[in-house]
Design a protein around this motif. Structure first.
Motif, PDB file in Angstrom:
ATOM      1  N   PRO A  42       0.827  -1.211   0.000  1.00  0.00           N
ATOM      2  CA  PRO A  42       0.000   0.000   0.000  1.00  0.00           C
ATOM      3  C   PRO A  42       0.854   1.252   0.000  1.00  0.00           C
ATOM      4  O   PRO A  42       1.981   1.264   0.500  1.00  0.00           O
ATOM      5  CB  PRO A  42      -0.795  -0.129   1.301  1.00  0.00           C
ATOM      6  N   GLU A  74      -2.687   5.029   1.667  1.00  0.00           N
ATOM      7  CA  GLU A  74      -3.497   3.824   1.891  1.00  0.00           C
ATOM      8  C   GLU A  74      -3.190   3.197   3.242  1.00  0.00           C
ATOM      9  O   GLU A  74      -4.100   2.703   3.921  1.00  0.00           O
ATOM     10  CB  GLU A  74      -3.244   2.820   0.770  1.00  0.00           C
ATOM     11  N   PHE A  75      -1.915   3.193   3.613  1.00  0.00           N
ATOM     12  CA  PHE A  75      -1.537   2.628   4.918  1.00  0.00           C
ATOM     13  C   PHE A  75      -2.141   3.438   6.056  1.00  0.00           C
ATOM     14  O   PHE A  75      -2.725   2.889   6.999  1.00  0.00           O
ATOM     15  CB  PHE A  75      -0.013   2.601   5.034  1.00  0.00           C
ATOM     16  N   THR A  96      -4.747   5.367   6.110  1.00  0.00           N
ATOM     17  CA  THR A  96      -6.216   5.337   6.167  1.00  0.00           C
ATOM     18  C   THR A  96      -6.773   3.920   6.263  1.00  0.00           C
ATOM     19  O   THR A  96      -7.994   3.746   6.224  1.00  0.00           O
ATOM     20  CB  THR A  96      -6.801   6.027   4.926  1.00  0.00           C
ATOM     21  N   SER A  97      -5.919   2.920   6.396  1.00  0.00           N
ATOM     22  CA  SER A  97      -6.393   1.531   6.440  1.00  0.00           C
ATOM     23  C   SER A  97      -7.061   1.211   7.776  1.00  0.00           C
ATOM     24  O   SER A  97      -6.858   1.899   8.780  1.00  0.00           O
ATOM     25  CB  SER A  97      -5.211   0.574   6.213  1.00  0.00           C
ATOM     26  N   GLU A  98      -7.843   0.149   7.762  1.00  0.00           N
ATOM     27  CA  GLU A  98      -8.526  -0.279   8.984  1.00  0.00           C
ATOM     28  C   GLU A  98      -7.530  -0.767  10.030  1.00  0.00           C
ATOM     29  O   GLU A  98      -7.732  -0.589  11.225  1.00  0.00           O
ATOM     30  CB  GLU A  98      -9.543  -1.387   8.669  1.00  0.00           C
ATOM     31  N   ARG A  99      -6.435  -1.386   9.592  1.00  0.00           N
ATOM     32  CA  ARG A  99      -5.471  -1.903  10.556  1.00  0.00           C
ATOM     33  C   ARG A  99      -4.768  -0.767  11.303  1.00  0.00           C
ATOM     34  O   ARG A  99      -4.427  -0.918  12.479  1.00  0.00           O
ATOM     35  CB  ARG A  99      -4.459  -2.834   9.877  1.00  0.00           C
ATOM     36  N   ILE A 118     -13.664  -3.630   6.638  1.00  0.00           N
ATOM     37  CA  ILE A 118     -12.387  -3.757   5.946  1.00  0.00           C
ATOM     38  C   ILE A 118     -12.612  -3.919   4.444  1.00  0.00           C
ATOM     39  O   ILE A 118     -13.560  -4.577   4.016  1.00  0.00           O
ATOM     40  CB  ILE A 118     -11.578  -4.942   6.511  1.00  0.00           C
ATOM     41  N   SER A 119     -11.752  -3.299   3.638  1.00  0.00           N
ATOM     42  CA  SER A 119     -11.906  -3.365   2.190  1.00  0.00           C
ATOM     43  C   SER A 119     -11.388  -4.693   1.652  1.00  0.00           C
ATOM     44  O   SER A 119     -10.616  -5.398   2.307  1.00  0.00           O
ATOM     45  CB  SER A 119     -11.145  -2.210   1.532  1.00  0.00           C
ATOM     46  N   GLU A 172      -7.487  -4.527   1.191  1.00  0.00           N
ATOM     47  CA  GLU A 172      -6.725  -4.590   2.434  1.00  0.00           C
ATOM     48  C   GLU A 172      -6.756  -5.992   3.024  1.00  0.00           C
ATOM     49  O   GLU A 172      -5.733  -6.501   3.495  1.00  0.00           O
ATOM     50  CB  GLU A 172      -7.249  -3.580   3.455  1.00  0.00           C
ATOM     51  N   TYR A 182      -4.435  -8.165   1.049  1.00  0.00           N
ATOM     52  CA  TYR A 182      -3.031  -7.841   1.320  1.00  0.00           C
ATOM     53  C   TYR A 182      -2.585  -8.434   2.655  1.00  0.00           C
ATOM     54  O   TYR A 182      -1.517  -9.043   2.755  1.00  0.00           O
ATOM     55  CB  TYR A 182      -2.837  -6.329   1.328  1.00  0.00           C
TER      56      TYR A 182
END
Length: 528
Positions: free
Chosen positions: A97, A101-102, A104-107, A296-297, A300, A303
């Motif tokens: 990512p 992207e990192f 704004t990611s859910e993780r 979660i998308s 993501e 990945y």
């Protein structure tokens, strides 16, 4: 051809990714025909393909379906199936990512919530480091007894990490962390009542605070090992531990202000209420693992799962297969475990000695008032939060560029212990509060590199036991912290100086570095 009947509900794991979904979709294509299967294929299904067939695996999770890269299928003469990727998952299909992207990611949202919990964890415990001065004056406590009061938190902290680690490995980080924050917030909120009631009531609340906070770091390790691939874990730990250190800075700076406005017990009430609010958000917005997260998308999730290939067999264990009582004998029989125990012990010794006694050090040695002492003490923790993320980023870059995980962890741990060891010698020789604070900032800032040493290493040598392994090392660390916190008080009374104790701590840092560098490893250790 629909071959659902030959699958008979059987599930298989792929050697490249870990799937916990109830439904999977397999598309099997060869030069002659195309066939689709629901579920992982068994030996009978794979006989429909020759050794050059292309197998594409996808996973349906909830309402969406996502695809992974193609695989080659090989059927041996004995009929056993094997899977091999025909193209690297780290290639074009599942790119790493971008920074945006990192972020704004859910993780990252999950680790941000963990960081907030750890900030509250430290803010709640550090309040007593400020309140102990007026409380000692009010009740006539000696320096040594003040050390006993501060260490009472550690009595509870000694009890819970092992049990908490086992619980988090069994039930998941979401539930255990929620209970932990709720209980330690309650203990913080009730501390004013306890202090006005009796010393034993105060001890009880401090012990409860320690018991509840003992699950925080095992929960962090457990959830990061499930939400983040190995190439991102040091950064994730850096983000979470940045919250941990900012909690020190927040507690040390806000406590004197809140005390001046709301009395000695103002910060206890405010921080306790903040903890209750955090629990409500945590319960509604997070999950223990990515496959249970509703928001979660597809990209993501793909990945995360593709990058966790090395631990697929661990992650696919069902609750029925997990053992709530871990193999303590086997865990303690390996030297890499003891390298973690020694590192955690030294880390805790230094951490709690600095956290508990440095405000008093500035107040008594350099003759600054309580608010100034709090500010001088808070600056280093802010630096630790900043350098902690930098250390995580550097650690991940080293691994991505081909440096072995073992060497990377040893480099980070050496910086994290040798640096503070040298800097504490500077603190002991400082002639002014400004110079002492500067050296202390260097010591605490460099100490953050150890989070990318032993703290990440816990997840690597035994991911299936990361919670309980952290609990074991944390319990040993708590023994060391109790010894250091109480010992500092008696040392000052007997010798009459903090400086000698700082030099002793420096020596212990150097010895712990040698032990860790000799016996640690970044590879998986077989405890089963």
């Amino acid at each position: 051809m629909n071959s659902a009947q030959v699958l008979n509900g059987r599930n298989y794991s792929c050697s490249v990714a870990s799937f916990r979904s109830q439904v999977t979709v397999i598309e099997l294509t060869d030069s002659r025909s195309a066939s689709s299967f629901v579920g992982f294929p068994n030996r009978k299904c794979l006989k429909n393909a020759n050794s050059l067939s292309s197998l594409r695996i996808g996973v349906r999770e909830g309402s969406f379906q996502l695809g992974l890269s193609p695989y080659r299928v090989k059927v041996s003469s004995s009929g056993a199936e094997s899977f091999r990727s025909s193209s690297s998952l780290e290639g074009d299909e599942l790119k790493a990512p971008s920074v945006l992207e990192f972020i704004t990611s859910e993780r990252v949202k999950v680790v941000f919530m963990i960081g907030l919990a750890l900030a509250l964890c430290n803010a709640d415990r550090v309040v007593m480091s400020i309140a102990i001065v007026p409380l000692s004056l009010t009740h006539g406590w000696s320096t040594s007894f003040a050390g006993v009061v501060q260490s009472s938190f550690l009595w509870g902290y000694l009890l819970s990490p092992i049990a908490g680690g086992a619980l988090v490995d069994y039930y998941g980080g979401k539930v255990v962390m929620a209970w932990g924050v709720a209980l330690w917030s309650l203990a913080t909120f009730l501390t004013p009542w306890a202090a006005e009631t009796s010393i034993w009531a105060l001890f009880s609340m401090r012990v409860l605070l320690g018991i509840a906070e003992g699950v925080a770091l095992p929960c962090m390790n457990n959830m990061i090992s499930r939400w983040f691939p190995q190439t991102e874990r040091a950064r994730a730990v850096g983000l979470a531990m940045a919250g941990f250190q900012l909690g020190n800075a927040i507690g040390l700076t806000l406590s004197p202000i809140l005390m001046s406005q709301g009395g000695i017990f103002g910060p206890f009430v405010i921080f306790g209420l903040c903890g209750f609010l955090w629990v409500l958000v945590w319960i509604s917005a997070t999950s223990s693992t990515p496959d249970r997260h509703p928001q979660i998308s597809k990209s993501e999730f793909a990945y995360i799962m593709s990058k966790r290939q090395k631990s697929f067999s661990v992650e696919n264990k069902t609750k029925g297969e997990k053992k709530i009582i871990p193999p303590f004998g086997r865990l303690l029989s390996k030297l890499p475990t003891w390298s973690l125990i020694v590192a955690n012990s030294m880390h805790s010794w230094g951490f709690f000695v600095i956290l508990s006694w440095i405000p008093i050090y500035f107040h008594t040695i350099h003759r600054v008032n309580l608010r100034q002492a709090a500010w001088f003490s808070a600056v280093p923790w802010t630096m630790m939060a900043v350098l902690g993320y930098f250390a995580g980023f550097l650690s991940d870059i080293l691994i991505q560029r081909g440096i072995s995980v073992t060497l990377t962890r040893k480099i980070m741990q050496s910086i994290g212990f040798i640096g503070p060891g040298i800097a504490l010698i500077g603190v002991s020789a400082a002639k002014s509060p400004v110079m002492a604070s500067a050296w202390l900032t260097v010591a605490v800032g460099l100490k953050s590199f150890s989070h990318c040493g032993f703290l990440v290493n816990l997840q690597e040598i035994a991911p299936q036991y990361s919670g309980v392994l952290h609990g074991l090392s944390n319990t040993a660390g708590t023994f060391a912290a109790i010894l250091g916190t109480i010992g500092a008080g008696f040392f000052v009374e007997l010798v009459g100086s903090f400086r000698g104790f700082l030099l002793l701590t420096s020596l212990l840092y150097f010895l712990a570095t040698i032990f860790y560098d000799i016996f640690s490893t970044g590879e998986r250790v077989n405890f089963d």
